[in-house]
Enzyme design. Structure first.
Site, mmCIF file in Angstrom:
data_model
loop_
_atom_site.group_PDB
_atom_site.id
_atom_site.type_symbol
_atom_site.label_atom_id
_atom_site.label_comp_id
_atom_site.label_asym_id
_atom_site.label_seq_id
_atom_site.Cartn_x
_atom_site.Cartn_y
_atom_site.Cartn_z
ATOM 1 N N SER A 1 -6.312 2.184 8.008
ATOM 2 C CA SER A 1 -6.920 1.186 8.701
ATOM 3 C C SER A 1 -7.435 -0.058 8.026
ATOM 4 O O SER A 1 -7.362 -0.015 6.929
ATOM 5 C CB SER A 1 -8.077 1.788 10.002
ATOM 6 O OG SER A 1 -8.428 0.730 10.695
ATOM 7 N N LYS B 1 -11.067 -5.210 9.335
ATOM 8 C CA LYS B 1 -10.915 -5.983 10.435
ATOM 9 C C LYS B 1 -10.958 -5.542 12.074
ATOM 10 O O LYS B 1 -10.996 -6.040 12.693
ATOM 11 C CB LYS B 1 -9.480 -7.131 10.359
ATOM 12 C CG LYS B 1 -9.743 -7.714 9.182
ATOM 13 C CD LYS B 1 -8.354 -8.575 8.803
ATOM 14 C CE LYS B 1 -8.418 -9.472 7.640
ATOM 15 N NZ LYS B 1 -8.692 -8.780 6.480
ATOM 16 N N ILE C 1 0.919 -1.123 -0.108
ATOM 17 C CA ILE C 1 -0.165 0.075 -0.057
ATOM 18 C C ILE C 1 1.031 1.177 0.043
ATOM 19 O O ILE C 1 0.525 2.019 -0.616
ATOM 20 C CB ILE C 1 -1.074 0.045 1.335
ATOM 21 C CG1 ILE C 1 -1.937 -0.970 1.118
ATOM 22 C CG2 ILE C 1 -1.721 1.252 1.249
ATOM 23 C CD1 ILE C 1 -2.778 -1.157 0.085
ATOM 24 N N ARG D 1 -8.878 -20.207 9.843
ATOM 25 C CA ARG D 1 -7.373 -19.921 10.624
ATOM 26 C C ARG D 1 -7.772 -19.262 11.761
ATOM 27 O O ARG D 1 -8.830 -18.732 11.886
ATOM 28 C CB ARG D 1 -6.413 -19.377 9.775
ATOM 29 C CG ARG D 1 -5.974 -19.985 8.308
ATOM 30 C CD ARG D 1 -5.103 -19.132 7.548
ATOM 31 N NE ARG D 1 -5.744 -17.802 6.999
ATOM 32 C CZ ARG D 1 -5.347 -16.755 6.159
ATOM 33 N NH1 ARG D 1 -3.981 -17.163 6.092
ATOM 34 N NH2 ARG D 1 -6.155 -15.994 5.870
#
Length: 630
Positions: free
Chosen positions: A428, A431, A314, A561
């Site tokens: 951010s 999640k 990013i 997971r």
């Protein structure tokens, strides 16, 4: 436009020959049987000539010899069919094919000799029966060798190397297709034809190539049977139209390529003839976010800009897009020496006039950040440094995730405020909403810290940008799936029903820039990301577009997971959003933060010795009460 783009492409003799051979390949089995039958019959006559000589090779034959020859040809074809000889590809004929031919000739020759002897056809010379299998083997092997030599010579004349000839059908018959044909023709490609939904173009010729029908026609085997690739040439089409073209192309089983997008062509990062693999933004089929270019330029032009995590997926794209707005100086802060070197090289090549400050640094080091900010006085700070891999942060690394993602955000924001920065933008994640894992909880805690600092330091605008999964970023599913496909599979997906909101790296970077321009202090900006995507559907799309089928590449479900949710949210239940002047960009109205409580928590954690995973989770629940361990 180059006038040569309008000139029709003239095919050479070798290209026409290759195209003719490609048209024959769908009929490989019957043609192979017919040619082998002719060669066996020819070998029968050659054997007679060798045994009896020119004077007697016709006159000494019995009257029933023609029937014997037909029976022998039938026996050879039955043997070849049983050994699947006609299914072999002559252009790749090798020792394995010769072994099958030899076995077939031996079986058929022995069987034919036994039958002739049992029927007491004494006029057929025994030497002819003995020699014919050898001569027949030479004939069927030589015809394959000749075909392969012709194919490889044609290939070398077309491509200039031993590479395979690439024959393409182009989806789209507009200006991009016209320019593409002229460009790729010089790279050894052969264009068979084009497909387009415009009724006015049906039956027309574009640069000498025929328009074969609408896009739907790509499903027809008669249309795409000669092609080795499909190329989507619709850079100016809407995202949904490009997505439809990809969906039509995927079931053909051919590799699908595309011309560069309109954005890539506009920025000069690619030329129309540089076809590429399908990328994440092609799969999403979503229109790009339209920026308030003037507003973004006003915020960034002529300013000193600091990017933390500048070498990440990013952060690096953010730096590239920042550079286009003409900042006075770009300060790159990155923990990884290699990533810092990579982004510095990329920016120096693309923007040689842009002053760069390259710093190896860690956001966990508050004093180092203060020194950087005091030295370079950034006016805009983008905080992209973060640990983001959910399973890695969930076990054994929770303390490092808390220090990097939460305390690191506090350090960067505090240093920015103390040096008088105008804006601070935190990157951010979705999640952070109702988190069920350590990574999400640390990012939600970071959002609270930024909101608290906004109350304490009104001279700096503090804001956060929240978006979903970023396709193509490090650790994301696209690079992983591509690697697994290249290895022959299987593709691993955690759960058949798992869904995610997705955006591309350029979309994410554009959203961050826009947030810096329109965001007010204490706000969290959220992108309207449309409908979520099922991960298993994404995997199937990539398999088909790579030229495979789901039967070739298996999909294995490995189970969720640690800390992973079946679905993600962009807003918590109690949050609401308000529209902005930018379409698909909204502002989340969060609860007012108690700055004293938040900063006291930060102070306590900062002075704490290293905590184990359970202690970190307990600390996070103090600041993020909605955090629940999955």
């Amino acid at each position: 436009m180059n006038p040569q783009d309008d000139a029709p492409v003239t095919l050479s003799f070798w290209q026409r020959l290759d195209l003719f051979m490609a048209r024959l390949r769908p009929h490989r089995v019957p043609l192979s049987l017919a040619i082998d039958g002719l060669m066996v019959a020819l070998a029968w006559n050659v054997t007679y000539l060798f045994r009896l000589g020119f004077e007697r090779w016709i006159s000494a034959r019995p009257g029933y010899d023609a029937w014997v020859m037909l029976g022998i040809v039938g026996a050879y074809l039955l043997a070849f069919s049983a050994l699947r000889v006609p299914h072999g590809m002559w252009r790749f004929a090798g020792f394995g094919d010769i072994k099958r031919l030899a076995l077939g000739c031996a079986i058929a020759g022995l069987g034919a000799a036994v039958v002739v002897l049992m029927l007491q056809l004494r006029a057929v010379p025994r030497a002819v029966l003995a020699l014919h299998p050898v001569v027949a083997l030479m004939g069927v092997a030589l015809v394959r060798l000749a075909y392969r030599m012709l194919y490889e010579h044609a290939r070398s004349r077309i491509t200039g190397s031993d590479a395979e000839v690439r024959r393409a059908i182009i989806l789209g018959a507009g200006e991009a297709a016209r320019r593409l044909i002229a460009g790729i023709h010089n790279q050894g490609w052969q264009v068979i034809g084009l497909l387009d939904d415009d009724p006015a173009k049906q039956g027309a010729r574009i640069a000498g190539m025929p328009v074969l029908g609408p896009l739907e026609a790509v499903r027809d085997k008669a249309v795409h049977g000669q092609a080795t690739h499909l190329i989507v040439a619709m850079p100016a089409a809407r995202g949904a139209q490009r997505r439809r073209a990809l969906e039509l192309a995927a079931p053909t089983g051919l590799p699908v390529l595309t011309v560069p997008s309109a954005a890539e062509l506009h920025t000069g990062r690619a030329a129309i003839e540089r076809v590429r693999d399908i990328e994440p933004d092609d799969l999403l089929g979503r229109e790009p976010v339209q920026l308030d270019e003037a507003g973004v330029a006003e915020v960034l032009s002529g300013k000193t800009v600091l990017v933390t995590g500048a070498g990440g997926s990013i952060g690096s794209e953010l730096c590239r897009q920042l550079a286009m707005y003409g900042p006075a100086r770009l300060v790159l802060l990155e923990q990884s020496e290699f990533n810092l070197y990579s982004i510095e090289q990329s920016l120096s090549a693309a923007f040689p006039q842009l002053p760069l400050v390259r710093l190896v640094g860690d956001v966990k080091d508050l004093e180092a950040l203060r020194a950087v900010c005091q030295r370079w006085r950034p006016q805009v700070v983008f905080h992209a440094a973060a640990y983001k891999h959910v399973p890695l942060m969930e076990e054994h690394n929770a303390w490092d995730a808390l220090r990097n993602n939460t305390l690191g955000t506090c350090h960067a924001a505090l240093a920015a405020a103390e040096c008088g920065a105008e804006r601070f933008v935190l990157i951010s994640t979705d999640k952070a909403v109702n988190p069920t894992n350590v990574m999400g909880a640390t990012k939600r805690a970071a959002e609270r810290v930024v909101s608290a600092l906004a109350l304490r330091h009104p001279g700096t605008r503090f804001m956060a940008v929240r978006f979903g999964n970023v396709l193509g970023s490090s650790g994301s599913v696209i690079p992983k799936f591509k690697e697994q496909i290249a290895q022959g599979g299987p593709i691993t997906v955690t759960h058949p029903d798992i869904i995610r909101y997705f955006m591309t790296i350029p979309e994410a970077a554009r959203l961050v820039l826009q947030a810096a321009a329109i965001g007010q202090s204490g706000q969290v900006l959220v992108l309207d990301m449309g409908e979520p995507v099922r991960i298993v559907d994404l995997a199937r799309d990539l398999i088909r577009l790579s030229g495979h089928s789901v039967d070739d590449i298996a999909i294995v479900f490995s189970g969720l997971r640690p800390g992973e949710k079946l679905y993600e949210e962009l807003l918590a239940d109690a949050d609401t959003t308000l529209p902005t002047d930018v379409a698909r960009l909204r502002v989340a109205q969060l609860h007012d933060e108690d700055a004293d409580t938040v900063l006291a928590w930060v102070q306590a954690v900062s002075q704490s010795p290293r905590l184990d995973d359970a202690q970190v989770r307990a600390r996070l629940r103090e600041l993020v009460p909605e955090y629940r361990v999955a």
